[in-house]
Design a protein around this motif. Structure first.
Motif, PDB file in Angstrom:
ATOM      1  N   PRO A 111       0.802  -1.230   0.000  1.00  0.00           N
ATOM      2  CA  PRO A 111       0.000   0.000   0.000  1.00  0.00           C
ATOM      3  C   PRO A 111       0.831   1.275   0.000  1.00  0.00           C
ATOM      4  O   PRO A 111       0.295   2.352  -0.283  1.00  0.00           O
ATOM      5  CB  PRO A 111      -0.812  -0.121   1.296  1.00  0.00           C
ATOM      6  N   LEU A 112       2.119   1.170   0.309  1.00  0.00           N
ATOM      7  CA  LEU A 112       2.964   2.364   0.337  1.00  0.00           C
ATOM      8  C   LEU A 112       3.328   2.848  -1.062  1.00  0.00           C
ATOM      9  O   LEU A 112       3.778   3.979  -1.233  1.00  0.00           O
ATOM     10  CB  LEU A 112       4.236   2.107   1.141  1.00  0.00           C
ATOM     11  N   GLU A 113       3.105   2.028  -2.065  1.00  0.00           N
ATOM     12  CA  GLU A 113       3.396   2.416  -3.452  1.00  0.00           C
ATOM     13  C   GLU A 113       2.179   3.139  -4.037  1.00  0.00           C
ATOM     14  O   GLU A 113       1.593   2.714  -5.031  1.00  0.00           O
ATOM     15  CB  GLU A 113       3.772   1.192  -4.281  1.00  0.00           C
ATOM     16  N   VAL A 114       1.838   4.234  -3.429  1.00  0.00           N
ATOM     17  CA  VAL A 114       0.581   4.919  -3.759  1.00  0.00           C
ATOM     18  C   VAL A 114       0.538   5.345  -5.223  1.00  0.00           C
ATOM     19  O   VAL A 114      -0.461   5.129  -5.917  1.00  0.00           O
ATOM     20  CB  VAL A 114       0.379   6.146  -2.835  1.00  0.00           C
ATOM     21  N   GLY A 115       1.601   5.951  -5.710  1.00  0.00           N
ATOM     22  CA  GLY A 115       1.612   6.437  -7.088  1.00  0.00           C
ATOM     23  C   GLY A 115       1.479   5.314  -8.104  1.00  0.00           C
ATOM     24  O   GLY A 115       0.718   5.422  -9.074  1.00  0.00           O
ATOM     25  N   ILE A 128      -6.092  12.299  -3.313  1.00  0.00           N
ATOM     26  CA  ILE A 128      -5.011  13.205  -2.920  1.00  0.00           C
ATOM     27  C   ILE A 128      -3.963  13.294  -4.022  1.00  0.00           C
ATOM     28  O   ILE A 128      -3.417  14.370  -4.298  1.00  0.00           O
ATOM     29  CB  ILE A 128      -4.391  12.735  -1.600  1.00  0.00           C
ATOM     30  N   SER A 129      -3.682  12.172  -4.675  1.00  0.00           N
ATOM     31  CA  SER A 129      -2.642  12.150  -5.708  1.00  0.00           C
ATOM     32  C   SER A 129      -2.940  13.124  -6.839  1.00  0.00           C
ATOM     33  O   SER A 129      -2.053  13.865  -7.287  1.00  0.00           O
ATOM     34  CB  SER A 129      -2.484  10.728  -6.259  1.00  0.00           C
ATOM     35  N   GLU A 130      -4.184  13.138  -7.328  1.00  0.00           N
ATOM     36  CA  GLU A 130      -4.539  14.057  -8.409  1.00  0.00           C
ATOM     37  C   GLU A 130      -4.743  15.477  -7.896  1.00  0.00           C
ATOM     38  O   GLU A 130      -4.450  16.448  -8.593  1.00  0.00           O
ATOM     39  CB  GLU A 130      -5.805  13.580  -9.126  1.00  0.00           C
TER      40      GLU A 130
END
Length: 390
Positions: free
Chosen positions: A75-79, A280-282
């Motif tokens: 899950p830490l590889e969000v991007g 959040i990423s976008e």
């Protein structure tokens, strides 16, 4: 650390076959991991549709349910996971509800990451520029114009210095629109900042411009979504000729759509919803694009504590993130009404930025159980049973 499950939880206050007002239903996501960490996310969209997009069984490489894409992943590889979900839901995603579903999971992944590192989300995002965010209270206006006087007086007494109203009957009749705005301005006094949200009900730019000029004496700060975001020429016309600032964008998804709006529509304010635009990423990309063009970003947010917390953390991490919507709905699902055990504090017209790890949101499980719509994911075998029956 590995993802072990993705839960899509449909919450609803009215019966499933009844009418549902804004704030009365929600789609909450829980992403579970093998370390015990659980991330929370939300999509402010059609809960049934989002639940289906997450729980759908595997189909071809462009039509894969999001849950099956994530099981076993870090899950830490969000991007990377955002791109995996975007690519592998190409036929059913890319825009609209598909991105709403990705938004919910993206928020949950950021929540996990911040909890893993033991920091509040805004620190993981790079900064805490402020301890509190100015909030404007949003309400749905009452049908009789005069009934809105008491609502506004109550909000002012709570400490709001900025108020927005929209939905309900606003936008249906020009005379009633005028009377509602008149009563609200009279009740608030001249020093309170006022905004209106038409939810695209004014249909076309010519009519919207006429209404903007009619309402000019009431000193509105902005007019929100007077026409559909697809009406690019309408936005340009209103932006150049209306006496108020023009805002919009809550229905848009991905940085790509916001790039089009910024370049073609010339808005004064853009309003991405963190649970719809891609998470959040976008949102980070959209903020950067807005800043480079001198356009203010004021997030849309009319739902649960998860949406509110994600937006507040995000704004705290932005150099110019200074204003957040705060719904004043009395729905038990809406932020501040009991769904979260420790709601974000509202003090003197501001929302206090949480400092606990992650989003800082823990749900009230009694309320979750009370309002959860119970349903089972549709299995592949069920599809075959339907096929044979036909």
């Amino acid at each position: 650390m590995k993802i072990t499950d993705v839960e899509a939880i449909h919450l609803r206050v009215p019966p499933i076959d009844g009418d549902c007002e804004w704030g009365e239903d929600a789609l909450v996501v829980r992403v579970h991991t093998d370390t015990g960490l659980v991330g929370l996310g939300e999509a402010d969209s059609s809960p049934s549709v989002i639940k289906s997009l997450i729980e759908a069984p595997k189909s071809n490489l462009y039509c894969t349910g999001l849950r099956s894409l994530l099981i076993g992943e870090n899950p830490l590889e969000v991007g990377r996971l955002w791109q995996k979900m975007y690519w592998s839901s190409n036929y059913v995603g890319r825009r609209g509800a598909g991105i709403h579903a990705i938004s919910a999971i993206d928020i949950a992944l950021w929540d996990i990451a911040a909890k893993h590192y033991g920091v509040p989300l805004h620190i993981l995002l790079g900064a805490k520029y402020r301890d509190r965010i100015a909030a404007y209270g949003t309400f749905i206006p009452a049908d009789p114009p005069e009934a809105n006087r008491r609502i506004v007086e109550h909000l002012v007494s709570k400490g709001f210095r900025s108020i927005k109203f929209g939905g309900g009957v606003l936008g249906d009749d020009p005379d009633k629109d005028y009377e509602i705005v008149r009563v609200v301005r009279e009740a608030s006094g001249p020093d309170i900042e006022l905004q209106i949200d038409l939810a695209t009900k004014w249909k076309n730019a010519a009519y919207a411009l006429k209404m903007c000029k009619l309402l000019e004496p009431f000193n509105l700060n902005w007019v929100e979504e007077p026409v559909l975001a697809d009406d690019e020429r309408g936005y340009v016309k209103l932006g150049r000729q209306a006496p108020q600032k023009i805002a919009g964008g809550e229905a848009l998804t991905t940085a790509r759509e916001f790039l089009d709006m910024l370049e073609r529509c010339e808005p004064d304010i853009i309003q991405p919803d963190i649970t719809r635009c891609g998470g959040i990423s976008e949102m980070r990309k959209i903020y950067d694009m807005a800043q480079m063009r001198g356009v203010q970003l004021v997030p849309h947010g009319f739902s649960t504590e998860i949406l509110l917390a994600a937006s507040v953390h995000f704004l705290a991490s932005c150099e110019h993130g200074t204003l957040m919507e705060y719904s004043q709905s009395n729905s038990p699902l809406v932020a501040g009404n009991g769904l979260a055990k420790q709601p974000i504090e509202f003090v003197d017209g501001h929302l206090i930025v949480p400092d606990s790890p992650g989003l800082g949101v823990e749900l009230n499980e009694d309320l979750v159980s009370k309002y959860e719509v119970k349903s089972k994911p549709v299995s592949q075998s069920t599809f075959w049973e339907v096929e044979r029956a036909c």
